[in-house]
Design an enzyme around this catalytic site. Structure first.
Site, mmCIF file in Angstrom:
data_model
loop_
_atom_site.group_PDB
_atom_site.id
_atom_site.type_symbol
_atom_site.label_atom_id
_atom_site.label_comp_id
_atom_site.label_asym_id
_atom_site.label_seq_id
_atom_site.Cartn_x
_atom_site.Cartn_y
_atom_site.Cartn_z
ATOM 1 N N HIS A 101 0.889 -1.170 0.000
ATOM 2 C CA HIS A 101 0.000 0.000 0.000
ATOM 3 C C HIS A 101 0.922 1.214 0.000
ATOM 4 O O HIS A 101 2.009 1.166 0.594
ATOM 5 C CB HIS A 101 -0.829 0.112 1.274
ATOM 6 C CG HIS A 101 -1.732 -1.040 1.561
ATOM 7 N ND1 HIS A 101 -1.315 -2.167 2.205
ATOM 8 C CD2 HIS A 101 -3.063 -1.197 1.344
ATOM 9 C CE1 HIS A 101 -2.340 -2.991 2.349
ATOM 10 N NE2 HIS A 101 -3.407 -2.434 1.843
ATOM 11 N N ASP A 104 2.378 1.965 3.324
ATOM 12 C CA ASP A 104 3.330 0.987 3.904
ATOM 13 C C ASP A 104 4.754 1.426 3.614
ATOM 14 O O ASP A 104 5.684 1.067 4.321
ATOM 15 C CB ASP A 104 3.191 -0.407 3.273
ATOM 16 C CG ASP A 104 1.796 -0.964 3.367
ATOM 17 O OD1 ASP A 104 1.077 -0.584 4.294
ATOM 18 O OD2 ASP A 104 1.445 -1.783 2.495
ATOM 19 N N GLU A 232 -10.563 -7.019 -4.700
ATOM 20 C CA GLU A 232 -10.372 -8.064 -3.689
ATOM 21 C C GLU A 232 -11.634 -8.125 -2.831
ATOM 22 O O GLU A 232 -11.863 -7.254 -1.985
ATOM 23 C CB GLU A 232 -9.149 -7.724 -2.826
ATOM 24 C CG GLU A 232 -8.889 -8.774 -1.762
ATOM 25 C CD GLU A 232 -7.665 -8.440 -0.894
ATOM 26 O OE1 GLU A 232 -6.664 -7.925 -1.429
ATOM 27 O OE2 GLU A 232 -7.735 -8.689 0.310
ATOM 28 N N GLU A 268 -8.802 -13.691 -1.568
ATOM 29 C CA GLU A 268 -8.114 -13.986 -0.304
ATOM 30 C C GLU A 268 -8.853 -15.096 0.423
ATOM 31 O O GLU A 268 -10.077 -15.028 0.612
ATOM 32 C CB GLU A 268 -8.034 -12.734 0.578
ATOM 33 C CG GLU A 268 -7.402 -13.053 1.929
ATOM 34 C CD GLU A 268 -7.143 -11.852 2.817
ATOM 35 O OE1 GLU A 268 -6.724 -10.801 2.312
ATOM 36 O OE2 GLU A 268 -7.354 -11.999 4.028
ATOM 37 N N HIS A 271 -10.984 -14.071 3.393
ATOM 38 C CA HIS A 271 -12.168 -13.291 3.042
ATOM 39 C C HIS A 271 -13.271 -14.204 2.519
ATOM 40 O O HIS A 271 -14.447 -13.983 2.791
ATOM 41 C CB HIS A 271 -11.829 -12.236 1.997
ATOM 42 C CG HIS A 271 -10.860 -11.199 2.491
ATOM 43 N ND1 HIS A 271 -10.446 -10.151 1.713
ATOM 44 C CD2 HIS A 271 -10.230 -11.061 3.682
ATOM 45 C CE1 HIS A 271 -9.592 -9.397 2.415
ATOM 46 N NE2 HIS A 271 -9.442 -9.944 3.606
ATOM 47 N N ASP A 296 -4.523 -13.849 -2.417
ATOM 48 C CA ASP A 296 -3.931 -13.470 -1.137
ATOM 49 C C ASP A 296 -3.927 -14.728 -0.277
ATOM 50 O O ASP A 296 -4.974 -15.209 0.181
ATOM 51 C CB ASP A 296 -4.697 -12.323 -0.474
ATOM 52 C CG ASP A 296 -4.099 -10.967 -0.843
ATOM 53 O OD1 ASP A 296 -3.294 -10.911 -1.802
ATOM 54 O OD2 ASP A 296 -4.413 -9.969 -0.170
ATOM 55 N N ASP A 307 -10.999 -11.519 10.575
ATOM 56 C CA ASP A 307 -9.957 -11.680 9.567
ATOM 57 C C ASP A 307 -8.610 -11.865 10.278
ATOM 58 O O ASP A 307 -7.917 -10.900 10.546
ATOM 59 C CB ASP A 307 -9.969 -10.391 8.732
ATOM 60 C CG ASP A 307 -9.165 -10.477 7.465
ATOM 61 O OD1 ASP A 307 -8.831 -11.599 7.048
ATOM 62 O OD2 ASP A 307 -8.880 -9.419 6.882
ATOM 63 N N ASP A 309 -5.890 -13.449 9.267
ATOM 64 C CA ASP A 309 -4.694 -13.370 8.401
ATOM 65 C C ASP A 309 -3.563 -14.280 8.879
ATOM 66 O O ASP A 309 -2.412 -13.834 9.055
ATOM 67 C CB ASP A 309 -4.179 -11.918 8.320
ATOM 68 C CG ASP A 309 -5.022 -11.037 7.408
ATOM 69 O OD1 ASP A 309 -5.844 -11.572 6.647
ATOM 70 O OD2 ASP A 309 -4.844 -9.813 7.464
ATOM 71 N N ASP A 338 -0.672 -12.399 2.420
ATOM 72 C CA ASP A 338 -1.344 -11.388 3.245
ATOM 73 C C ASP A 338 -1.594 -12.046 4.604
ATOM 74 O O ASP A 338 -2.731 -12.337 4.985
ATOM 75 C CB ASP A 338 -2.645 -10.938 2.573
ATOM 76 C CG ASP A 338 -3.210 -9.699 3.247
ATOM 77 O OD1 ASP A 338 -2.645 -9.266 4.260
ATOM 78 O OD2 ASP A 338 -4.215 -9.167 2.742
#
Ligand code: XLS
Ligand code: CA
Ligand code: CA
Length: 438
Positions: A101, A104, A232, A268, A271, A296, A307, A309, A338
């Site tokens: 991003h 980031d 996404e 993802e 998700h 992802d 989420d 991750d 991710d």
């Protein structure tokens, strides 16, 4: 050049019997699987945000990991240290892509002109680091969910001024993505949704999201971006209801607004499961619509409804993922981790263990998916299951050479159809187990 991960050597493949925690057990980059080396099947990417930025803060506690990389956080020196650390990390693991991003990469300034200047500086620095390596950008994106200005969404915001800020961030993130040779550009609509319909014009908001995407396509193509744009999908979190709920919803949206030629999906795992689907389901829906772009790679927790991750560990899910990817003929995107280490896994070794786990899980998934396809029994079963459509009345249904009246007359002549045949789920599952543990 300063070394950051001094206790970590380059990670190599040592095979399934190795007990070395800093070696791959299954990911053997040059091993040929179904005619292609593993590294070509599995273009892995490092997620800048989780790996180089996130340090374990959660809603109940502060950082546990030190991600300062020897520099003061919030400075350009820190931004550059992250680049150096990131490249060392990717090179030690043989990872050839990264995803980012905008925010980031650099600390966001109060004035967007200064943020953009910082982005120019850091992308020059990244570009320099890329020279002499085979590391590239998989995809870039703009973070249009963290800053308070995006509390009501980015494309879907009620404020035209905020919409312009979203446009400015997308423009810059596209510039940087193109500059770094990105294969794709992602829109994750984190706050493109609503909390209550009492204050929301859904149609208006969706039209505006589509407008922002059209503007992005127009601009991206004008600066030479030839890759795919991605949506996404995610059903919720942070918003209660997000517009890109799942693959099917996102595909409908893209078609409704004429964006389906330029966009594919970035699916993802976590998700898909939040949407009440399996990971495989959303991959299949994307693939059959010609929209499986990128992945992802992570996993959620069956016992938690958010989420999480996590690094992918579930080999069944990775196998069914790779089964879909192989059948779809591969990805134009890649596999972005991710994923974040758990909060108590706060050391530098943990960062490596996590990626070794993820890469090995997907390598195993690839090996097992190829074995399932080569075994052929699943494909054969599915083919046979629809055999009644290959001849006679079934063939006429498929080719469209019949009428409702003809079908009704056919049914009346039959009196009653035979049962459609067993689905044999348990038998098929036992084939999967046989292949998995063979
Ligand atoms: C958050 C999303 C996000 C996107 C990129 O849940 O996964 O990280 O991948 O904005
Ligand atoms: Ca994601
Ligand atoms: Ca996520």
């Amino acid at each position: 050049m300063k070394e950051f991960f001094t206790s970590i050597p380059a990670i190599h493949y040592e095979g399934p019997n190795s007990k070395n925690p800093l070696a791959f057990k299954f990911y053997d980059a040059d091993k040929i699987v179904m005619g292609k080396p593993m590294k070509k099947h599995l273009p892995f990417a490092m997620a800048w945000w989780h790996n180089l930025c996130a340090a374990g803060t959660d809603m109940f506690g502060r950082d546990t990991a030190d991600k300062s990389f020897g520099a003061e956080k919030g400075t350009m020196a820190h931004a550059k240290a992250k680049v150096d650390a990131g490249f060392e990390f990717m090179q030690k693991l043989g990872i050839r892509y990264f995803c980012f991003h905008d925010v980031d990469l650099v600390p966001e300034a109060d004035d967007i002109k200064e943020t953009n200047r910082r982005l120019d500086e850091i992308s020059d620095y990244i570009l320099e680091k890329m020279q002499g390596t085979d590391i590239k950008c998989l995809w870039g994106t703009a973070n249009m969910f963290s800053n308070p200005r995006f509390m009501n969404g980015a494309g879907s915001t009620n404020s035209a001024d905020v919409f312009c800020f979203a446009a400015a961030q997308v423009k810059k993130a596209l510039d940087i993505t193109v500059k770094l040779g990105g294969r794709g550009y992602v829109f994750w609509g984190g706050r493109e949704g609503y909390e209550t319909l009492l204050n929301t014009d859904v149609k208006f908001e969706q039209e505006n999201i589509a407008k922002l995407m059209h503007l992005a396509v127009e601009y991206g193509r004008s600066i030479g971006f030839t890759g795919d744009f991605y949506i996404e999908p995610k059903p919720k979190e942070p918003m209660k209801h997000q517009y890109d709920f799942d693959a099917a919803t996102a595909i409908g949206f893209l078609r409704q607004y004429g964006l389906d030629k330029d966009f594919k999906l970035n699916i993802e795992a976590n998700h898909a499961t939040l949407a009440g689907h399996t990971f495989q389901h959303d991959l299949r829906i994307s693939a059959i619509n010609g929209m499986l772009g990128s992945i992802d790679a992570n996993q959620g927790d069956m016992l938690l409804g958010w989420d999480t991750d996590e690094f992918p560990f579930n080999v069944y899910d990775a196998t069914m993922c790779m089964y879909e990817v192989l059948k779809a003929g591969g990805l134009t995107g890649g596999f972005n981790f991710d994923s974040k280490t758990r909060r108590p896994s706060y050391t530098m070794e943990d960062m490596f263990h996590a990626y070794i786990l993820g890469m090995d899980t997907f390598a195993l998934g690839l090996i097992k998916a190829a074995a399932l396809i080569e075994d052929g029994r699943l494909d054969k079963f599915v083919e046979d299951r629809y055999a009644s459509y290959r001849t006679g009345i079934g063939a006429k249904i498929r080719s469209g050479e019949t009428t409702l009246a003809e079908l009704a007359a056919y049914a009346e002549k039959l009196g009653a159809p035979e049962l459609p045949g067993s689905g044999r789920q348990e038998y098929l599952e036992s084939i999967v187990n046989q292949v998995m543990f063979n």
